[in-house]
Design a protein around this motif. Structure first.
Motif, mmCIF file in Angstrom:
data_model
loop_
_atom_site.group_PDB
_atom_site.id
_atom_site.type_symbol
_atom_site.label_atom_id
_atom_site.label_comp_id
_atom_site.label_asym_id
_atom_site.label_seq_id
_atom_site.Cartn_x
_atom_site.Cartn_y
_atom_site.Cartn_z
ATOM 1 N N ALA A 441 -37.596 26.864 19.892
ATOM 2 C CA ALA A 441 -36.177 26.577 19.692
ATOM 3 C C ALA A 441 -35.604 25.752 20.830
ATOM 4 O O ALA A 441 -34.698 24.936 20.634
ATOM 5 N N VAL A 442 -36.147 25.926 22.034
ATOM 6 C CA VAL A 442 -35.662 25.181 23.196
ATOM 7 C C VAL A 442 -36.392 23.848 23.351
ATOM 8 O O VAL A 442 -35.781 22.821 23.652
ATOM 9 N N PRO A 453 -37.935 20.593 32.232
ATOM 10 C CA PRO A 453 -39.284 20.040 32.310
ATOM 11 C C PRO A 453 -40.145 20.798 33.321
ATOM 12 O O PRO A 453 -39.735 21.042 34.452
ATOM 13 N N GLY A 454 -41.345 21.177 32.882
ATOM 14 C CA GLY A 454 -42.270 21.892 33.761
ATOM 15 C C GLY A 454 -42.086 23.402 33.754
ATOM 16 O O GLY A 454 -42.807 24.102 34.454
ATOM 17 N N HIS A 505 -44.243 25.742 41.068
ATOM 18 C CA HIS A 505 -45.653 25.522 40.781
ATOM 19 C C HIS A 505 -45.831 25.589 39.273
ATOM 20 O O HIS A 505 -44.855 25.548 38.517
ATOM 21 N N LYS A 506 -47.052 25.736 38.822
ATOM 22 C CA LYS A 506 -47.292 25.834 37.389
ATOM 23 C C LYS A 506 -46.586 27.060 36.845
ATOM 24 O O LYS A 506 -46.765 28.162 37.341
ATOM 25 N N PRO A 507 -45.784 26.900 35.796
ATOM 26 C CA PRO A 507 -45.033 28.041 35.265
ATOM 27 C C PRO A 507 -45.947 29.152 34.765
ATOM 28 O O PRO A 507 -47.032 28.909 34.265
#
Length: 605
Positions: A441-442, A453-454, A505-507
């Motif tokens: 949805a997002v 982003p990210g 960092h990487k989510p």
């Protein structure tokens, strides 16, 4: 007997009688004073010889979770001098030429001091509707100041000053004295920095859309702690008398509204929990219209075939109603109640509204359709935030906390908030599937303006009907995706940049912080729309540095398994309860020092 004795005998008898009479009279008077009127005369003596003066206790401060002061005191000291009783003139002169502290340290019978103060709110409007304010007598009138007034007030003391024949008073160490006990400090769960950012961004959006108000909540789903909570318009508690009374109300807790499409969370959870709909099944959304028992259900776009995830992604009313028909009214209602709708959340804050969520016996023939898309029901912003927090928390609905701890002046902690599970709404598997839908949805649906982003962001936008609206955003800006979604993005971008504990960092999949936002307008009385979304959760990724570790997620695991995982990560374990882990603190994904304690609570799923 001699003639001389006989002459003086009458005189001696008379004098002896007089002496005896005087003595007897004095004894009677003494008995009357010392026994009969002892208490009365003692009280009169105290009134005439002494003056009892109150020694005011200093009101405790209100602080944020880091100890930054939100409500404090400006203390004034008054000094007076008895010139004839001054013992060291030079010391007094030197002290008066400096500051108050040397005067307070002097022990001079000629110096009389008293203290009094007034409340000060150094950050003005920030968190004002949470903190509240006091009156001229330092008694709490609104907010936390009112709710925890007894704890904050402390206990006044007193001192008896000696009164001389001229009516003057002076301190006498032989006279009794009771020292005041200052009030306790109340530490909130609020983060001052987060709160300021939230209010600032809400105000920007209100100004941009000519709205009459907006509300937002940032909370920690794993513990139920509220990190920020705001509603506009607000006020400055330093000058509360100059603001309208309605601005004092924390509308995120007290005001109810129709949730609109954000309530589709309930239908989606019920469908996943009861497996009445598969993720691959397609529904014909009838080019945006559907006749349900004489009620026309309309979509914002002419959708055709949509799968279950696509219905949530695109916020299709038609698709949601068709899913609700499969679920049934009792399952839909039961799931909504599990999320806490229609009941008080239990927050220790005055004026909470429980909303309206009618039992199925009171539903009409079209209620299942209306309720599934967020009508015929009213909720608070806090309730909606807690419901979405349960999704981020693996299905566990937590009791909200606004007060973290209360600390006595002696340093004793008289109260400390403990994470409390209200109930399990659904299984972790269901919540993982639901989270994937909310992420769509997002990233691709109605909430794209909230996308970071990210980062993995999950949420839902919504727009509800409102008759004779006077507080919605201006025409063309009444959709949740247009008004609230950008606020979320702005708030979380600033939070990430400002908080050094959030490392980019990487989510990860964990979502220890989330934000609920609602905006409304003020200009047109003809507009029938009201924004109530989005409710979004954000990943807060972390990485271990030297001497630091990342807290693993042990929720849903057995004690043995959880203890093993935490020990392998280099953490100590503090468990309570029995069963499987339903909450943990620190939250999963947080970065902490090695050998830190991780508290886990266990219960029956």
């Amino acid at each position: 007997m001699t003639k001389a004795f006989l002459k003086t005998r009458p005189r001696m008898l008379f004098l002896s009688g007089v002496v005896i009479l005087i003595w007897a009279t004095l004894m009677v008077r003494f008995f009357h004073i010392q026994v009969i009127r002892a208490n009365d005369l003692a009280d009169r003596s105290k009134r005439q010889g002494g003056n009892k003066v109150k020694l005011a206790a200093v009101r405790g401060t209100v602080k944020d979770r880091h100890g930054d002061e939100l409500a404090t005191n400006v203390v004034h000291y008054s000094f007076a001098i008895h010139p004839s009783k001054v013992e060291n003139r030079d010391n007094l002169i030197n002290a008066f030429t400096k500051v108050a502290r040397p005067l307070l340290e002097l022990n001079d019978k000629g110096l009389v001091s008293s203290r009094h103060g007034y409340r000060s709110y150094p950050h003005k409007n920030v968190a004002s509707q949470i903190i509240g304010f006091t009156n001229v007598d330092n008694k709490g009138i609104e907010g936390v100041e009112k709710q925890f007034d007894k704890k904050l007030q402390g206990k006044d003391g007193w001192i008896v000053l000696q009164r001389d024949g001229r009516g003057g008073s002076r301190r006498n160490n032989a006279y009794p004295r009771m020292a005041p006990v200052d009030g306790s400090d109340v530490f909130l769960t609020i983060d001052l920095q987060y709160q300021a950012i939230l209010q600032d961004e809400l105000q920007r959006q209100v100004n941009r859309t000519s709205a009459g108000g907006a509300m937002g909540v940032i909370l920690e789903p794993a513990t139920g702690k509220i990190l920020a909570m705001a509603s506009l318009p607000d006020y400055d508690p330093n000058e509360a008398a100059t603001f309208p009374r309605e601005t004092f109300r924390n509308r995120a807790v007290t005001d109810q509204f129709e949730p609109g499409s954000t309530f589709k969370l309930v239908a989606a959870t019920a469908a996943l929990s009861h497996r009445t709909v598969s993720l691959q099944e397609e529904f014909n959304c009838g080019n945006g219209t559907y006749d349900f028992r004489g009620l026309t259900i309309e979509d914002w776009e002419k959708f055709g075939l949509l799968t279950f995830p696509q219905i949530i992604q695109n916020s299709s009313n038609v698709g949601t109603v068709k899913i609700a028909e499969r679920i049934g009214s009792r399952n839909l209602y039961a799931t909504g109640r599990k999320y806490g709708f229609g009941t008080l959340s239990g927050i220790t804050f005055p004026g909470e509204a429980k909303g309206v969520f009618k039992p199925t016996d009171d539903w009409s023939g079209i209620s299942i359709a209306e309720i599934s898309i967020g009508y015929e029901v009213s909720i608070t912003t806090l309730q909606l935030a807690l419901a979405y927090g349960a999704v981020a928390n693996g299905g566990f609905l937590m009791k909200p906390h606004i007060v973290d701890r209360i600390v006595h002046p002696s340093g004793t902690v008289s109260y400390e908030a403990e994470p409390t599970v209200v109930r399990r709404v659904a299984s972790r598997e269901v919540m993982d599937e639901l989270t994937d839908m909310l992420e769509l949805a997002v990233s691709k649906g109605t909430g794209t303006k909230a996308n970071l982003p990210g980062w993995d962001v999950a949420g839902k936008t919504g727009t509800a009907k409102k008759f004779m609206s006077v507080d919605d955003p201006r025409d063309g800006l009444h959709w949740g995706g247009e008004t609230s979604a950008p606020v979320f993005k702005s708030v979380m971008t600033r939070v990430i940049q400002a908080d050094n504990s959030i490392l980019v960092h990487k989510p990860v999949k964990e979502r220890p912080e989330m934000l609920a936002v609602k905006t409304s307008r003020s200009d047109g009385a003809e507009d029938f729309n009201k924004t109530v979304a989005p409710i979004l959760s954000v990943a807060v990724p972390v990485s271990a540095e030297e001497g630091m570790v990342i807290v693993p997620d042990v929720r849903g695991r057995s004690l043995r398994n959880a203890r093993s995982m935490l020990r392998r990560a280099g953490l100590k374990v503090s468990p309570t309860g029995s069963g499987t882990v339903v909450w943990q603190s620190p939250a999963p994904g947080k970065i902490v020092k090695k050998s830190s304690f991780c508290s886990i609570g266990l219960g029956l799923n």
